[in-house]
Design a protein around this motif. Structure first.
Motif, mmCIF file in Angstrom:
data_model
loop_
_atom_site.group_PDB
_atom_site.id
_atom_site.type_symbol
_atom_site.label_atom_id
_atom_site.label_comp_id
_atom_site.label_asym_id
_atom_site.label_seq_id
_atom_site.Cartn_x
_atom_site.Cartn_y
_atom_site.Cartn_z
ATOM 1 N N SER A 204 51.412 110.099 91.177
ATOM 2 C CA SER A 204 52.162 109.443 92.237
ATOM 3 C C SER A 204 53.652 109.579 91.975
ATOM 4 O O SER A 204 54.114 109.414 90.832
ATOM 5 C CB SER A 204 51.789 107.963 92.319
ATOM 6 O OG SER A 204 52.619 107.289 93.244
ATOM 7 N N HIS A 205 54.402 109.883 93.032
ATOM 8 C CA HIS A 205 55.850 109.987 92.884
ATOM 9 C C HIS A 205 56.483 108.651 92.517
ATOM 10 O O HIS A 205 57.528 108.616 91.863
ATOM 11 C CB HIS A 205 56.477 110.523 94.172
ATOM 12 C CG HIS A 205 56.124 111.947 94.461
ATOM 13 N ND1 HIS A 205 56.596 112.995 93.701
ATOM 14 C CD2 HIS A 205 55.328 112.495 95.404
ATOM 15 C CE1 HIS A 205 56.137 114.133 94.177
ATOM 16 N NE2 HIS A 205 55.360 113.852 95.207
ATOM 17 N N TRP A 206 55.857 107.544 92.925
ATOM 18 C CA TRP A 206 56.418 106.233 92.601
ATOM 19 C C TRP A 206 56.352 105.968 91.107
ATOM 20 O O TRP A 206 57.144 105.199 90.567
ATOM 21 C CB TRP A 206 55.675 105.141 93.366
ATOM 22 C CG TRP A 206 55.903 105.204 94.838
ATOM 23 C CD1 TRP A 206 55.032 105.624 95.794
ATOM 24 C CD2 TRP A 206 57.097 104.848 95.531
ATOM 25 N NE1 TRP A 206 55.598 105.556 97.036
ATOM 26 C CE2 TRP A 206 56.870 105.077 96.914
ATOM 27 C CE3 TRP A 206 58.342 104.354 95.131
ATOM 28 C CZ2 TRP A 206 57.832 104.840 97.875
ATOM 29 C CZ3 TRP A 206 59.307 104.111 96.104
ATOM 30 C CH2 TRP A 206 59.049 104.345 97.458
ATOM 31 N N GLY A 207 55.392 106.595 90.418
ATOM 32 C CA GLY A 207 55.311 106.428 88.979
ATOM 33 C C GLY A 207 56.337 107.240 88.229
ATOM 34 O O GLY A 207 56.491 107.075 87.013
ATOM 35 N N ASP A 208 57.017 108.131 88.901
ATOM 36 C CA ASP A 208 58.043 108.968 88.276
ATOM 37 C C ASP A 208 59.357 108.831 89.047
ATOM 38 O O ASP A 208 60.092 109.794 89.222
ATOM 39 C CB ASP A 208 57.576 110.425 88.270
ATOM 40 C CG ASP A 208 58.213 111.217 87.133
ATOM 41 O OD1 ASP A 208 58.896 110.606 86.293
ATOM 42 O OD2 ASP A 208 58.042 112.443 87.094
ATOM 43 N N LEU A 209 59.629 107.605 89.483
ATOM 44 C CA LEU A 209 60.789 107.360 90.328
ATOM 45 C C LEU A 209 62.091 107.636 89.592
ATOM 46 O O LEU A 209 63.051 108.153 90.179
ATOM 47 C CB LEU A 209 60.766 105.916 90.842
ATOM 48 C CG LEU A 209 61.865 105.511 91.825
ATOM 49 C CD1 LEU A 209 61.791 106.371 93.078
ATOM 50 C CD2 LEU A 209 61.744 104.037 92.190
ATOM 51 N N TYR A 210 62.140 107.317 88.298
ATOM 52 C CA TYR A 210 63.369 107.541 87.528
ATOM 53 C C TYR A 210 63.727 109.026 87.501
ATOM 54 O O TYR A 210 64.896 109.397 87.673
ATOM 55 C CB TYR A 210 63.184 107.009 86.110
ATOM 56 C CG TYR A 210 64.384 107.218 85.212
ATOM 57 C CD1 TYR A 210 65.550 106.479 85.380
ATOM 58 C CD2 TYR A 210 64.341 108.165 84.190
ATOM 59 C CE1 TYR A 210 66.641 106.665 84.550
ATOM 60 C CE2 TYR A 210 65.440 108.356 83.359
ATOM 61 C CZ TYR A 210 66.581 107.615 83.547
ATOM 62 O OH TYR A 210 67.665 107.810 82.732
ATOM 63 N N HIS A 211 62.728 109.879 87.285
ATOM 64 C CA HIS A 211 62.980 111.321 87.261
ATOM 65 C C HIS A 211 63.466 111.814 88.617
ATOM 66 O O HIS A 211 64.365 112.653 88.714
ATOM 67 C CB HIS A 211 61.706 112.058 86.851
ATOM 68 C CG HIS A 211 61.866 113.539 86.768
ATOM 69 N ND1 HIS A 211 61.603 114.378 87.839
ATOM 70 C CD2 HIS A 211 62.297 114.344 85.763
ATOM 71 C CE1 HIS A 211 61.854 115.621 87.482
ATOM 72 N NE2 HIS A 211 62.273 115.633 86.235
ATOM 73 N N ILE A 212 62.893 111.280 89.690
ATOM 74 C CA ILE A 212 63.309 111.689 91.031
ATOM 75 C C ILE A 212 64.759 111.288 91.284
ATOM 76 O O ILE A 212 65.555 112.071 91.826
ATOM 77 C CB ILE A 212 62.377 111.073 92.088
ATOM 78 C CG1 ILE A 212 60.958 111.622 91.931
ATOM 79 C CG2 ILE A 212 62.901 111.340 93.495
ATOM 80 C CD1 ILE A 212 59.956 110.987 92.860
ATOM 81 N N LEU A 213 65.121 110.074 90.897
ATOM 82 C CA LEU A 213 66.485 109.599 91.124
ATOM 83 C C LEU A 213 67.507 110.374 90.298
ATOM 84 O O LEU A 213 68.681 110.429 90.663
ATOM 85 C CB LEU A 213 66.578 108.106 90.804
ATOM 86 C CG LEU A 213 65.814 107.173 91.753
ATOM 87 C CD1 LEU A 213 65.879 105.744 91.254
ATOM 88 C CD2 LEU A 213 66.359 107.271 93.172
#
Length: 316
Positions: free
Chosen positions: A32-41
């Protein structure tokens, strides 16, 4: 002299696009992208990051303004029916501005102010940390030639490309890794995507400050041996280049990558010389011709096509 431009085919790279990450469709991944939100930001562009943070800030203040509006007489000096006054009060509360013109007058509003103040502390702390993390990420300003060439060097056909450090500092202990990626068929008849390391004449330099021409000799031991422009395109060949080193200014390890498709390799061409000496005896590097190439003069094989010339070179 020829200055190659980026071809449309080279933009559709097999492993890498012009963007920073591979364009691969993943099926069956439960991540899930929400579980890797820090990397996305950390990896989205600055305009997208600013718009996202600003949008979240405005949305949160709007939600708190709606909550304040549940009690019509909870805030002093608020005009009836003016949502913008409630919104501005929320902004002043979250930012700890507190002009004093508007203030809470009920227990409900006081508790709501407490909740918003706590949320504002975390929101500002997280945003500040993200901004600092994005600024502190080590980046490399490495310039790669738009194309690679195959030309004879000391009587041996050699694959060559250029790289340069665009910053006015040193990259210490710089290393280059070059890999050939192509489609192959196993003895069982299965198609696979194989990686072959291409050893360089020199893959390491203690100090990288100006330009560096990477060279791979196409001898019989080379995975590139016997290849032609047609076979490289047929096998969807791609050359992946990775450079690592220690930035002297930041004292951090930096990485830079590039990729050449089969259409980016110019056969029987060489790079134009860009290093000269001025009147004061100082070395001059002309980056205006960094990507420029010119045909190799082959007087004895002028009647042959590039494939035949390559065969004559690899026979030495």
């Amino acid at each position: 002299m020829l200055k190659p431009r980026l071809r449309r085919a080279s933009r559709r790279l097999l492993l890498y696009r012009e963007q920073r990450y591979p364009n691969i469709e993943r099926i069956g991944v439960t991540h899930s992208h929400w579980g890797d939100l820090y990397h996305i930001l950390l990896t989205i562009s600055w305009p997208a990051f600013i718009m996202l943070v600003s949008g979240c800030y405005l949305l949160v203040n709007s939600l708190f303004a709606m909550a304040y509006g549940l009690d019509a007489n909870a805030i002093a000096n608020i005009r009836d029916g003016h949502f913008q006054d409630l919104f501005f009060f929320s902004v002043q509360t979250m930012a700890s501005i507190g002009y004093g013109a508007m203030y809470p007058t009920s227990t409900y509003t006081h508790w709501l102010v407490v909740i918003e103040a706590i949320f504002g502390v975390f929101f500002i702390a997280v945003t500040t940390g993200l901004v600092f993390a994005r600024f502190s990420l080590p980046t490399a300003r490495i310039l790669y030639s738009r194309v690679a060439v195959v030309a004879p060097f000391n009587g041996v056909p050699t694959l060559m490309f250029r790289t340069a450090n665009e910053r006015r500092n040193y990259i210490l202990e710089a290393q280059l890794w070059v890999t050939l990626v192509r489609d192959e068929t196993t003895e069982e008849g299965e198609y696979i995507r194989r990686f072959h390391d291409l050893p360089l004449v020199r893959s390491h330099t203690p100090v990288f400050s100006l330009s560096w021409t990477a060279m791979h000799r196409l001898t019989s031991d080379s995975p590139f041996y016997g290849e032609t422009p047609e076979t490289l395109r047929q096998n969807r060949a791609e050359i992946i280049v990775t450079l690592t080193g220690l930035d002297e200014t930041l004292s951090q390890t930096i990485h830079a990558r590039h990729s050449f498709s089969a259409y980016d390799i110019y056969w029987n061409h060489k790079f134009v010389d860009i290093i000269s000496t001025n009147d004061k005896g100082r070395s001059v590097v002309d980056y205006n011709h960094f990507h420029s190439i010119e045909p190799v003069e082959q007087h004895s094989t002028a009647h042959r096509n590039p494939q035949e010339q390559l065969t004559s070179w690899t026979s030495h």
